[in-house]
Design a protein around this motif. Structure first.
Motif, PDB file in Angstrom:
ATOM      1  N   TYR A  36     -11.155  24.072   8.238  1.00 39.17           N
ATOM      2  CA  TYR A  36     -12.262  23.470   9.011  1.00 39.17           C
ATOM      3  C   TYR A  36     -12.791  24.547   9.944  1.00 39.17           C
ATOM      4  O   TYR A  36     -12.033  25.024  10.798  1.00 39.17           O
ATOM      5  CB  TYR A  36     -11.742  22.299   9.860  1.00 39.17           C
TER       6      TYR A  36
ATOM      7  N   ASP B  72     -14.115  12.590   7.099  1.00 39.14           N
ATOM      8  CA  ASP B  72     -13.036  13.466   7.536  1.00 39.14           C
ATOM      9  C   ASP B  72     -13.262  13.791   9.017  1.00 39.14           C
ATOM     10  O   ASP B  72     -14.237  14.456   9.375  1.00 39.14           O
ATOM     11  CB  ASP B  72     -13.060  14.747   6.689  1.00 39.14           C
ATOM     12  N   THR B  73     -12.367  13.282   9.848  1.00 40.59           N
ATOM     13  CA  THR B  73     -12.529  13.431  11.296  1.00 40.59           C
ATOM     14  C   THR B  73     -12.711  14.887  11.709  1.00 40.59           C
ATOM     15  O   THR B  73     -13.548  15.205  12.556  1.00 40.59           O
ATOM     16  CB  THR B  73     -11.273  12.872  11.998  1.00 40.59           C
TER      17      THR B  73
ATOM     18  N   THR C 272      -7.063   6.401  10.713  1.00 44.68           N
ATOM     19  CA  THR C 272      -6.681   5.017  10.951  1.00 44.68           C
ATOM     20  C   THR C 272      -5.779   4.414   9.898  1.00 44.68           C
ATOM     21  O   THR C 272      -5.163   3.381  10.119  1.00 44.68           O
ATOM     22  CB  THR C 272      -7.948   4.153  11.145  1.00 44.68           C
TER      23      THR C 272
ATOM     24  N   ASN D 188     -11.687   6.232  11.881  1.00 47.70           N
ATOM     25  CA  ASN D 188     -12.071   7.041  10.723  1.00 47.70           C
ATOM     26  C   ASN D 188     -10.949   7.062   9.694  1.00 47.70           C
ATOM     27  O   ASN D 188      -9.775   7.060  10.060  1.00 47.70           O
ATOM     28  CB  ASN D 188     -12.294   8.510  11.133  1.00 47.70           C
TER      29      ASN D 188
ATOM     30  N   TYR E 123       2.412   4.110   6.865  1.00 48.75           N
ATOM     31  CA  TYR E 123       1.808   3.321   7.922  1.00 48.75           C
ATOM     32  C   TYR E 123       2.743   3.358   9.115  1.00 48.75           C
ATOM     33  O   TYR E 123       3.929   3.639   9.010  1.00 48.75           O
ATOM     34  CB  TYR E 123       1.513   1.904   7.436  1.00 48.75           C
TER      35      TYR E 123
ATOM     36  N   ASN F 295      -4.028  -0.176  11.709  1.00 45.95           N
ATOM     37  CA  ASN F 295      -3.107  -0.937  12.560  1.00 45.95           C
ATOM     38  C   ASN F 295      -3.358  -0.807  14.060  1.00 45.95           C
ATOM     39  O   ASN F 295      -3.116  -1.748  14.811  1.00 45.95           O
ATOM     40  CB  ASN F 295      -1.666  -0.542  12.249  1.00 45.95           C
TER      41      ASN F 295
ATOM     42  N   TYR G  69       0.822  -1.214   0.000  1.00 44.57           N
ATOM     43  CA  TYR G  69       0.000   0.000   0.000  1.00 44.57           C
ATOM     44  C   TYR G  69       0.853   1.260   0.000  1.00 44.57           C
ATOM     45  O   TYR G  69       0.653   2.182  -0.795  1.00 44.57           O
ATOM     46  CB  TYR G  69      -0.887  -0.074   1.242  1.00 44.57           C
TER      47      TYR G  69
ATOM     48  N   PRO H 215      -6.711   3.321   1.830  1.00 41.94           N
ATOM     49  CA  PRO H 215      -6.490   2.885   3.207  1.00 41.94           C
ATOM     50  C   PRO H 215      -7.777   2.475   3.906  1.00 41.94           C
ATOM     51  O   PRO H 215      -7.780   1.551   4.706  1.00 41.94           O
ATOM     52  CB  PRO H 215      -5.857   4.093   3.901  1.00 41.94           C
TER      53      PRO H 215
ATOM     54  N   GLY I 263      -0.276  12.232   4.798  1.00 40.77           N
ATOM     55  CA  GLY I 263       0.632  11.489   5.660  1.00 40.77           C
ATOM     56  C   GLY I 263       0.473  10.005   5.440  1.00 40.77           C
ATOM     57  O   GLY I 263       0.181   9.261   6.342  1.00 40.77           O
TER      58      GLY I 263
ATOM     59  N   VAL J 106     -10.189   8.973   5.644  1.00 43.48           N
ATOM     60  CA  VAL J 106     -10.755   9.848   4.618  1.00 43.48           C
ATOM     61  C   VAL J 106     -10.329   9.444   3.201  1.00 43.48           C
ATOM     62  O   VAL J 106     -10.869   9.919   2.228  1.00 43.48           O
ATOM     63  CB  VAL J 106     -10.387  11.320   4.919  1.00 43.48           C
TER      64      VAL J 106
HETATM   65  C1  LIG Z   1       0.033   8.716   9.036  1.00 46.93           C
HETATM   66  S1  LIG Z   1      -1.337   7.867   8.449  1.00 46.93           S
HETATM   67  C2  LIG Z   1      -1.788   6.816   9.719  1.00 46.93           C
HETATM   68  C3  LIG Z   1      -1.293   5.487   9.504  1.00 46.93           C
HETATM   69  C4  LIG Z   1      -1.948   4.401  10.312  1.00 46.93           C
HETATM   70  N1  LIG Z   1      -1.770   4.539  11.717  1.00 46.93           N
HETATM   71  C5  LIG Z   1      -1.402   3.096   9.809  1.00 46.93           C
HETATM   72  O1  LIG Z   1      -0.592   2.469  10.459  1.00 46.93           O
HETATM   73  O2  LIG Z   1      -1.728   2.766   8.682  1.00 46.93           O
HETATM   74  C6  LIG Z   1      -2.574   9.041   8.480  1.00 46.93           C
HETATM   75  C7  LIG Z   1      -3.873   8.547   7.900  1.00 46.93           C
HETATM   76  O3  LIG Z   1      -4.879   9.476   8.251  1.00 46.93           O
HETATM   77  C8  LIG Z   1      -5.722   9.726   7.152  1.00 46.93           C
HETATM   78  N2  LIG Z   1      -6.260  11.078   7.336  1.00 46.93           N
HETATM   79  C9  LIG Z   1      -5.634  12.251   7.084  1.00 46.93           C
HETATM   80  N3  LIG Z   1      -6.428  13.278   7.388  1.00 46.93           N
HETATM   81  C10 LIG Z   1      -7.589  12.750   7.837  1.00 46.93           C
HETATM   82  C11 LIG Z   1      -8.801  13.314   8.305  1.00 46.93           C
HETATM   83  N4  LIG Z   1      -8.938  14.630   8.362  1.00 46.93           N
HETATM   84  N5  LIG Z   1      -9.786  12.488   8.696  1.00 46.93           N
HETATM   85  C12 LIG Z   1      -9.627  11.142   8.630  1.00 46.93           C
HETATM   86  N6  LIG Z   1      -8.499  10.558   8.200  1.00 46.93           N
HETATM   87  C13 LIG Z   1      -7.494  11.339   7.818  1.00 46.93           C
HETATM   88  C14 LIG Z   1      -4.814   9.572   5.958  1.00 46.93           C
HETATM   89  O4  LIG Z   1      -5.520   9.293   4.772  1.00 46.93           O
HETATM   90  C15 LIG Z   1      -3.880   8.453   6.400  1.00 46.93           C
HETATM   91  O5  LIG Z   1      -4.355   7.223   5.988  1.00 46.93           O
END
Ligand SMILES: C[S@@+](CC[C@H](N)C(=O)[O-])C[C@H]1O[C@@H](n2cnc3c(N)ncnc32)[C@H](O)[C@@H]1O
Length: 953
Positions: free
Chosen positions: A465, A411-412, A347, A376, A310, A351, A291, A382, A307, A378
């Protein structure tokens, strides 16, 4: 493939270390296993792999913890190692381990005398460990196992990756065609687009939604097959919706199956490898890595804003264990407790939730899964993977497949706004509503981080936001004393704000791994203050790895995420019945990523308790109290300003007049055309041939027309000792700050944690610099009261504003001042003491300022010129990219000219991260920009650059 010779130094070192330990009488397993571990580790590194000690693995449904696991670049386990005591009966010990479920795909069992290698479930040989050729044969056999399969897989993966851009482009063309020609698709797409906009982001463009379809098409088969989940696309609430649009796409000339057939060989090899993976944790690692690699290739911009990395398993493990521990010690609760309701707000591939599922005892898991776990995401891909991973983790524990209703495609940060409407599908809307009503007490995750974007045209700018931005403003930003707060506009900051608020009135825990610039940077004083108000106990493990702060670090080697900014884990506990506590631990500066992860796996953190000061500093630098008594430089000036921020350097800066004038005039014409166009079509998109910024878009909205005037071309200091011409204009420069009010000499200062401090005198406009935050203090705006106070202190009425200005300038260069207050200068603008010998400083400062301002008229230092034989002199002065020799005593100007005899002291005088000469080398080179070539050579003065080199030396 590994081909170690028996004479390899790592084998010699192994035998030497082992003999030494044995001479000391060490005979037990723990004592003797170190030399083999080192040997395996070094051999793994030679192969480009990594040895991870004590990693648990599942084999035949049982959890075992071999002494070492060798992983490849995809984090796939390639082999295992188990050490036994010399006194043990090795054959019997192996039998025991096999019964316990140890893997036998490729495993070394050894007792320092002999090693037994198991491959493909059978014994593959016995190797006496006193014999170098046997040791070499053991390691070569171990590291070359499965080579054919693996080679095929790697080839498939590499080809798949390299073809992704191509395949995506070809899908894009099919979709474009369908946009124009296939009515059924047009209708399905229009509906889908409006749902996406309403649910995810009102600013989503058609192209971004196209990208979602492309991601779905390219990866959906892997999702189905890797987890043997053939109904994935029909059962997943979002995938089913996307499939409808894809079906409509296929109603035109596009055949999905025909298209995907081209990918068959890659998919097959990847799937074959996936099928080889015994346990689900391995599949998960595998999918994570496929991924990540997919995203980096597919959409680097999206990977950047969201970001998309993972989280390494050790970090997830450490954080989940810390939360579990804090629940117990602080609240007397466990993951089974009904009060514990957990949310991972970003999420990724799921993980954290998977890890938590593995920690919850089966008796409580069903309830937790259905009522107390939420996540959550977005982004589509993923989201799919999270759904598969989490549902599969549950299946592995409970033997039953049940949809995870806690996963929301949302989107959180939008959820903080009260007006939520329909979110994609009724099922998703329902899930979001359920999460909104949940009394969340634990928030855990890895929020994205990034500061703004390089250009507005990337269209990946941090979203606005209403609610969260307002909350950041009224707390972190309002309570900050920093003059530039732009760094607060970072996603991870918003996530901290959002999470603190999401706990509502409840006690609870927030645990994030994130950028940790907030620990010590100036702009985050308000955030630090509020974190300590919002939480009672905060622990932070500083894994750092900020490459800008320490250029000797490498992102890929030292940073746990392979990125350039510092990273840390924050555990923040709200427990209002207790006192405040702030604990901190920083891992050693030069630890590599693997060492940091190993440290977390041990999880014995030697905490240091911090006592923040009144200005909300957590990490208080040396001599802070003394420094605090001096006068802030901002008290001495009436007006000071940030360096100019153009947001389109390659348009408004140039080395010479005519190219600048021509380019800016053309840019203005294009810009004015947009003003007219937007007047008639207010909702039109922003064409990419213009370097947009928020300010420039606003100017279009306000219908501000621009007129070119060569009067606006001014000299500016773009970087230290790098003068350029600037088109100085309120519309075309995003921020002119107070420059229109400033004339005459200034001291240009850069403070902050990113760069070492510097100060430079100038008489022209100065740039904001990368990472921002440079400030300029003009002589003409020194406060009369400041001059008076110096006169009074030194009992000298003759002190003039010029004297004071030069006194400040000399002081800021004084080596002792800089060394003594280095830590303080990283976090705030300089403070100015009354040093003994005012006039000596003032005189030195005046001389220094003269030298720095008039550097272009200095007599160049006599460097020796070495001309390549036969080279004509004049063309040899042309610079493309200069290069210092490794000892930094010579400079290669170009193929025909090298300058020798650079004195070593040249490199002692540093401005931020570079010496003056290094700035010149860095800046004076030919570069290509979006607006053509940038060439610093001066046809009217061909000696300029070589002369400048001598002058700055
Ligand atoms: C750094 S990654 C987290 C990785 C995760 N812990 C893993 O191990 O796969 C950040 C994740 O947050 C999601 N993300 C970014 N902004 C977001 C938002 N505003 N609401 C929900 N998800 C969001 C991204 O698409 C990305 O998949």
């Amino acid at each position: 493939m590994l081909e170690l010779a028996p004479t390899d130094p790592i084998i010699k070192a192994y035998l030497r270390d082992l003999a030494q330990l044995k001479r000391q009488g060490v005979s037990h397993e723990l004592g003797l296993k170190a030399p083999f571990q080192t040997l395996l580790d070094k051999a793994a590194k030679k192969r480009g792999w990594m040895l991870v000690p004590e990693l648990s693995t599942y084999s035949g449904g049982k959890r075992v913890v071999p002494d070492g696991t060798v992983r490849d670049e995809f984090r796939l386990a390639r082999g295992w190692w188990e050490a036994k005591d010399t006194a043990d009966h090795l054959a019997r010990e192996i039998e025991k381990k096999l019964r316990a479920g140890y893997p036998t795909r490729n495993t070394i069992f050894e007792d320092t005398q002999v090693a037994v290698l198991y491959q493909d479930r059978a014994e593959a040989g016995e190797f006496p460990l006193s014999d170098p050729p046997q040791i070499a044969a053991l390691l070569n056999g171990f590291f070359s196992h499965d080579e054919d399969d693996e080679r095929e897989f790697h080839r498939a993966m590499a080809e798949f990756k390299s073809r992704i851009p191509d395949l995506a482009q070809s899908l894009r063309e099919h979709i474009d065609h369908a946009h124009k020609r296939t009515p059924r698709f047009q209708q399905a797409f229009a509906e889908f687009l409006s749902v996406c906009r309403a649910s995810l982001n009102p600013e989503l463009t058609t192209a971004q939604v196209d990208e979602m379809l492309i991601q779905h098409l390219l990866t959906e088969r892997l999702m189905r097959n890797l987890f043997q989940n053939p109904e994935f696309t029909t059962r997943n609430v979002i995938a089913a919706q996307v499939e409808k649009v894809i079906e409509a796409l296929a109603s035109g000339s596009f055949s999905k199956s025909q298209f995907l057939q081209r990918l068959d060989p890659y998919y097959k090899a990847i799937e074959r490898e996936g099928a080889n993976l015994g346990h689900f944790t391995e599949k998960q690692d595998f999918l994570n890595s496929v991924y990540e690699q997919f995203f980096q290739k597919f959409s680097p911009d999206v990977a950047d804003t969201h970001g998309i990395v993972y989280t390494p398993r050790e970090i997830v493990d450490y954080m989940c264990a810390s939360v579990q521990d804090a629940l117990h010690t602080e609240f007397g609760l466990s993951l089974e407790s009904p009060e514990v309701v957990i949310l991972d707000p970003c999420t990724g591939t799921g993980n954290f939730i998977v890890n938590l599922i593995e920690r919850i005892p089966p008796r409580a898991l069903r309830d937790a899964y259905h009522n107390r776990l939420f996540a959550n995401e977005v982004m589509l891909l993923p989201y799919y993977i999270a759904s598969l991973n989490i549902e599969h983790a549950y299946f592995e524990r409970m033997g039953q497949y049940e949809p995870f209703q806690g996963l929301c495609f949302v989107d959180t940060l939008d959820m903080a706004d009260s007006q939520q409407i329909v979110l994609f599908t009724p099922a998703n809307t329902e899930r979001v509503a359920r999460e909104k009503n949940a009394a969340i007490t634990v928030i855990i995750g890895n929020p994205p981080y990034n500061v703004g974007q390089k250009s507005e045209n990337d269209n990946n700018k941090n979203r606005k936001y209403d609610e969260v931005d307002r909350r950041v403003k009224e707390t972190y930003s309002r309570d900050s004393k920093a003059s530039s707060k732009s760094k607060l506009d970072d996603a991870y900051v918003k996530f901290f704000r959002w999470a603190s608020d999401r706990l509502g009135g409840r006690d609870g825990i927030v645990c994030f791994v994130s950028n940790n610039g907030f620990l010590d940077q100036i702009a985050f004083d308000g955030m630090r203050k509020h974190l300590l108000q919002d939480f009672d106990h905060i622990d932070h493990v500083d894994l750092h790895g900020n490459v800008r702060k320490n250029p000797k670090l490498s992102g890929t080697i030292h940073n746990v995420f392979g990125i350039q900014v510092g990273v840390g884990i924050t555990l923040a506990i709200r427990k209002r019945s207790t006192g405040k506590r702030l604990r901190y631990h920083r891992v050693p500066e030069f630890w590599r990523k693997a060492e940091k992860l190993e440290f977390l796996a041990d999880s014995q953190v030697p905490w240091e308790v911090l006592t923040p000061d009144n200005s909300c500093n957590w990490l208080i630098p040396e001599n802070a109290e003394e420094y605090a008594q001096y006068t802030p430089i901002t008290d001495l000036f009436q007006v000071w300003t940030l360096g100019i921020g153009t947001n389109r350097d390659s348009v408004v800066y140039d080395w010479s007049h005519q190219p600048l004038a021509d380019r800016v005039a053309a840019f203005i014409t294009a810009y004015n055309a947009e003003v007219y166009r937007h007047k008639s079509e207010t909702l039109s998109e922003w064409p990419t041939h213009i370097a947009w910024s928020e300010g420039l878009k606003n100017s279009v909205r306000r219908q501000t027309l621009v007129e070119f005037s060569s009067q606006r071309i001014r000299e500016a200091l773009y970087r230290p000792f790098t003068k350029k011409l600037l088109y100085f204009d309120r519309t075309l420069n995003e921020r002119v700050y107070l420059w229109p009010k400033i004339d005459g000499p200034v001291v240009w200062i850069k403070t902050g944690a990113d760069w070492p401090f510097f100060a430079l005198a100038a008489t022209v406009i100065c740039d904001r610099l990368p990472q921002g935050g440079s400030q300029c203090f003009p002589l003409s705006h020194l406060k009369p009261a400041a001059v008076e106070s110096f006169r009074a202190h030194y009992a000298d009425p003759a002190i003039s504003p010029d004297d004071l200005f030069h006194y400040i300038y000399a002081l800021l260069h004084h080596p002792e001042y800089r060394a003594r207050y280095a830590g303080n200068l990283k976090r705030e603008l300089p403070r100015i003491p009354f040093a003994p010998g005012f006039h000596a400083f003032a005189t030195a400062g005046a001389a220094l300022a003269r030298l720095h301002v008039h550097y272009e008229s200095l007599e160049p230092y006599p460097l020796t010129e070495e001309l390549a034989p036969g080279a004509p002199y004049l063309p040899s002065l042309r610079v493309e990219k200069m290069k210092l020799s490794p000892d930094k005593r010579s400079l290669r100007v170009n193929d025909s000219l090298t300058l020798h005899g650079i004195p070593p002291e040249t490199h002692d005088y540093r401005l931020g991260s570079r010496s003056a000469l290094e700035w010149v080398i860095d800046q004076y080179q030919i570069k290509s920009t979006d607006y053509g070539e940038s060439d610093p050579n001066r046809p009217d003065d061909p000696h300029y650059i070589v002369r400048l080199v001598g002058q700055v030396v």
